[in-house]
Design a protein around this motif. Structure first.
Motif, short mmCIF file in Angstrom:
data_model
loop_
_atom_site.label_atom_id
_atom_site.label_comp_id
_atom_site.label_asym_id
_atom_site.label_seq_id
_atom_site.Cartn_x
_atom_site.Cartn_y
_atom_site.Cartn_z
N UNK A 176 0.83 -1.21 0.00
CA UNK A 176 0.00 0.00 0.00
C UNK A 176 0.87 1.26 0.00
N UNK A 177 1.95 1.22 0.76
CA UNK A 177 2.85 2.37 0.80
C UNK A 177 3.52 2.59 -0.55
N UNK A 178 3.95 1.49 -1.17
CA UNK A 178 4.61 1.60 -2.47
C UNK A 178 3.65 2.11 -3.54
N UNK A 179 2.39 1.73 -3.44
CA UNK A 179 1.40 2.09 -4.46
C UNK A 179 0.65 3.37 -4.13
N UNK A 180 0.93 3.96 -2.97
CA UNK A 180 0.25 5.19 -2.59
C UNK A 180 -1.22 4.99 -2.25
N UNK A 186 -7.11 -1.09 10.73
CA UNK A 186 -8.28 -1.97 10.87
C UNK A 186 -8.64 -2.60 9.52
N UNK A 187 -8.53 -1.83 8.47
CA UNK A 187 -8.84 -2.35 7.13
C UNK A 187 -7.79 -3.37 6.69
N UNK A 188 -6.53 -3.11 7.00
CA UNK A 188 -5.47 -4.07 6.68
C UNK A 188 -5.71 -5.40 7.40
N UNK A 199 -1.56 -15.16 0.54
CA UNK A 199 -1.03 -13.87 0.11
C UNK A 199 -1.72 -13.41 -1.18
N UNK A 200 -1.86 -14.32 -2.11
CA UNK A 200 -2.43 -13.94 -3.41
C UNK A 200 -3.84 -13.39 -3.25
N UNK A 201 -4.66 -14.05 -2.42
CA UNK A 201 -6.03 -13.58 -2.22
C UNK A 201 -6.04 -12.22 -1.52
N UNK A 202 -5.18 -12.05 -0.54
CA UNK A 202 -5.14 -10.78 0.20
C UNK A 202 -4.71 -9.63 -0.71
N UNK A 203 -3.67 -9.87 -1.51
CA UNK A 203 -3.17 -8.81 -2.39
C UNK A 203 -4.19 -8.50 -3.49
N UNK A 204 -4.85 -9.53 -4.00
CA UNK A 204 -5.88 -9.32 -5.03
C UNK A 204 -7.03 -8.49 -4.47
N UNK A 205 -7.40 -8.76 -3.22
CA UNK A 205 -8.47 -7.99 -2.58
C UNK A 205 -8.05 -6.54 -2.39
N UNK A 206 -6.81 -6.33 -1.99
CA UNK A 206 -6.30 -4.96 -1.84
C UNK A 206 -6.33 -4.24 -3.19
N UNK A 207 -5.98 -4.94 -4.25
CA UNK A 207 -5.98 -4.36 -5.59
C UNK A 207 -7.39 -3.93 -6.00
N UNK A 208 -8.37 -4.79 -5.76
CA UNK A 208 -9.76 -4.46 -6.11
C UNK A 208 -10.27 -3.27 -5.30
N UNK A 209 -9.97 -3.27 -4.02
CA UNK A 209 -10.44 -2.19 -3.15
C UNK A 209 -9.80 -0.86 -3.53
N UNK A 210 -8.55 -0.90 -3.94
CA UNK A 210 -7.86 0.33 -4.34
C UNK A 210 -8.55 0.98 -5.54
N UNK A 211 -9.11 0.15 -6.42
CA UNK A 211 -9.81 0.68 -7.59
C UNK A 211 -11.19 1.24 -7.24
N UNK A 212 -11.77 0.75 -6.14
CA UNK A 212 -13.11 1.19 -5.74
C UNK A 212 -13.09 2.34 -4.74
N UNK A 218 -9.89 6.80 1.03
CA UNK A 218 -9.09 5.59 0.94
C UNK A 218 -9.93 4.35 1.24
N UNK A 219 -9.25 3.27 1.57
CA UNK A 219 -9.94 2.01 1.87
C UNK A 219 -10.38 2.00 3.33
N UNK A 220 -11.66 1.74 3.55
CA UNK A 220 -12.21 1.71 4.90
C UNK A 220 -12.83 0.35 5.19
N UNK A 221 -13.08 0.10 6.47
CA UNK A 221 -13.73 -1.15 6.87
C UNK A 221 -15.11 -1.25 6.25
N UNK A 222 -15.82 -0.12 6.21
CA UNK A 222 -17.17 -0.12 5.63
C UNK A 222 -17.15 -0.52 4.16
N UNK A 223 -16.15 -0.03 3.43
CA UNK A 223 -16.04 -0.38 2.01
C UNK A 223 -15.77 -1.87 1.84
#
Length: 488
Positions: A176-180, A186-188, A199-212, A218-223
């Motif tokens: 997340x830091x590298x990608x800004x 709590x969200x992490x 790892x793959x599922x967690x990173x893929x989920x982070x990727x999807x959330x970053x787009x939404x 930013x990314x919140x627990x509610x999102x």
């Protein structure tokens, strides 16, 4: 070219692999010493680095730098899920005889090797046991149990572990830091938990959330909860509170609200299990509910099963003062009038207290002990409060059931009224019954025997008991209620 985050941050050396040091350290030492096996078997859950390590190992064996974007003619990857026939393996056996094009070794990476057919495994065995000097096999699987023992015995096996939440959170924070990407702790933690060790599922989920995610928030627990269809934590707490308060109406209302938002019963049950597990030491009375919720995932109708489980625990088990009797009102009225007349006309010389009527089933199940003058009577020594307190301190699981029961003493026999069949089954279980007798012995009442009845205690009023006996059992009836006189 833009890569998905899980590909962009794939490990490129053994030192970069996270959470699998027990594997990478051994492989690094073996490579440094020049001890190369002819066949490796990498096993473990999906998304934990098996394929990455296989690729890194293949390049390290040949002294080549690993780059995700490039391929090498002497490093061949085979997906066993789509190349699982005996003809595919026979073709492989012919090709392994060919010398490497430019590398020292020809390395075959067979992913999801458990998908090979039985005939394909048989065709592979001889080659796997005695491959040419220039060939190395690296097999990877998520299902070790499906591999023949003959294949496992011909390889060096390395077991990969599910990624811990701490490692996942640290790695996600780095990405997340590298990608800004703006995201809170709590969200992490929630992303890491939903990744379930992958790892793959967690990173893929982070990727999807970053787009939404909103650029400012930013990314919140509610999102995350909205995207994954999860119930908010406060709603889960409300459900558990309503269950413990015996508020069935509230439980049904909360469940319907969640399901109307598209949340599945299995997801809700899974979240409730997680919630109860977190607070189990503070709320031991929820152990039976935890046990029951585990059955929701196995049910063919999970929605109804979840409602039944929560509803059964939300129903008040205490005896009610009044119950609706099935007999006609006229018959009850006549019976009460007749009993009243008999009581007025005939007064006994020595008043004898009328014992509460017990259900017929209970009388058959446990014969009454014969009382003699020498028989010990524990009622003066036995303390129900001591028994409950002892189980609370020493047998928490038993306490969660026993605290819901009512009891009666009759000589050396104690009758426990559990209020429902579920608690009776628990107390009669081979696990709980010895605990109960140990607790009785510990508080100084080892002579007591116990029988359980899956109902509430019988009524204590003599008139109500007589009516209940005529009507076939029941709980206490309010005799003060006005009963309409019989029609002429």
């Amino acid at each position: 070219m833009a890569y998905a985050l899980y590909r962009k941050y794939r490990s490129k050396s053994l030192d970069e692999v996270v959470g699998q040091q027990h594997v990478t350290d051994i492989l690094a030492r073996a490579l440094k010493a020049g001890r190369i096996s002819h066949a490796y078997l990498l096993t473990g859950p999906r998304g934990v680095g098996k394929t990455s390590v296989a690729r890194i190992l293949a390049h390290e064996i040949n002294g080549l730098p690993y780059d995700e974007s490039t391929t090498h003619l002497d490093i061949i990857e085979i997906d066993a899920a789509s190349n699982n026939g005996v003809e595919d393996v026979r073709d492989l056996r012919e090709k392994v005889q060919l010398a490497p094009v430019s590398a020292a070794k020809k390395v075959y990476i067979i992913d999801e090797v458990h998908m090979l057919s039985k005939a394909a495994f048989n065709a592979l065995l001889k080659t796997l046991e005695e491959p040419p000097e220039h060939v190395v096999f690296i097999l990877a699987t998520t299902d070790l149990d499906k591999l023949p023992a003959t294949v496992i015995s011909r390889t060096q096996r390395y077991g990969f572990r599910a990624i811990s939440e701490q490692d996942a959170i640290a790695h996600l924070r780095h990405i997340a830091k590298q990608e800004g990407i703006t995201i809170d702790d709590a969200s992490l933690a929630l992303i890491a938990k939903r990744g379930d060790g992958s790892f793959r599922d967690s990173i893929s989920l982070l990727d999807q959330l970053a787009n939404l995610a909103d650029a400012k928030k930013g990314i919140t627990v509610e999102l995350i909860e909205e995207m994954l269809g999860l119930a908010p934590q406060e709603v889960l707490q409300d459900i558990l509170a309503a269950v413990q308060a015996h508020d069935l109406r509230r439980v049904v209302e909360l469940l319907q609200n969640l399901q109307s938002q598209g949340m599945g019963a299995q997801t809700i049950a899974s979240q409730l299990i997680e919630r109860i597990t977190q607070d189990l030491t503070d709320q031991p009375q929820l152990v039976p509910l935890l046990d029951a919720l585990l059955e929701v995932a196995k049910s063919s109708a999970p929605d109804m099963k979840l409602l039944a489980v929560l509803g059964s625990f939300a129903v008040e088990t205490k005896p009610h003062k009044t119950v609706a009797l099935a007999a006609p009102v006229l018959e009850v009225s006549a019976t009460i009038e007749e009993l009243s007349k008999k009581a007025t006309k005939k007064k006994p010389a020595e008043p004898t207290p009328v014992q509460p009527a017990r259900p017929a089933a209970a009388q058959k199940e446990a014969p009454q002990p014969v009382k003699t003058e020498s028989s010990p009577v524990p009622t003066s020594e036995f303390s129900w409060e001591k028994l409950v307190e002892h189980t609370r301190q020493h047998f928490v699981a038993l306490y969660s059931v026993l605290s819901k029961c009512k009891h009666e003493l009759d000589g050396n026999e104690m009758t426990l009224y559990t209020g429902n069949a579920f608690y009776k089954k628990k107390l009669d279980d081979a696990k709980y019954s010895p605990m109960l007798y140990q607790a009785l012995a510990a508080i100084g009442s080892p002579q007591l025997t116990v029988q359980t009845i899956p109902s509430s205690p019988p009524p204590k009023s003599s008139q109500a008991a007589s009516v209940a006996a005529i009507m076939g059992g029941g709980e206490e009836v309010s005799l003060d209620a006005d009963i309409a006189p019989a029609a002429a």
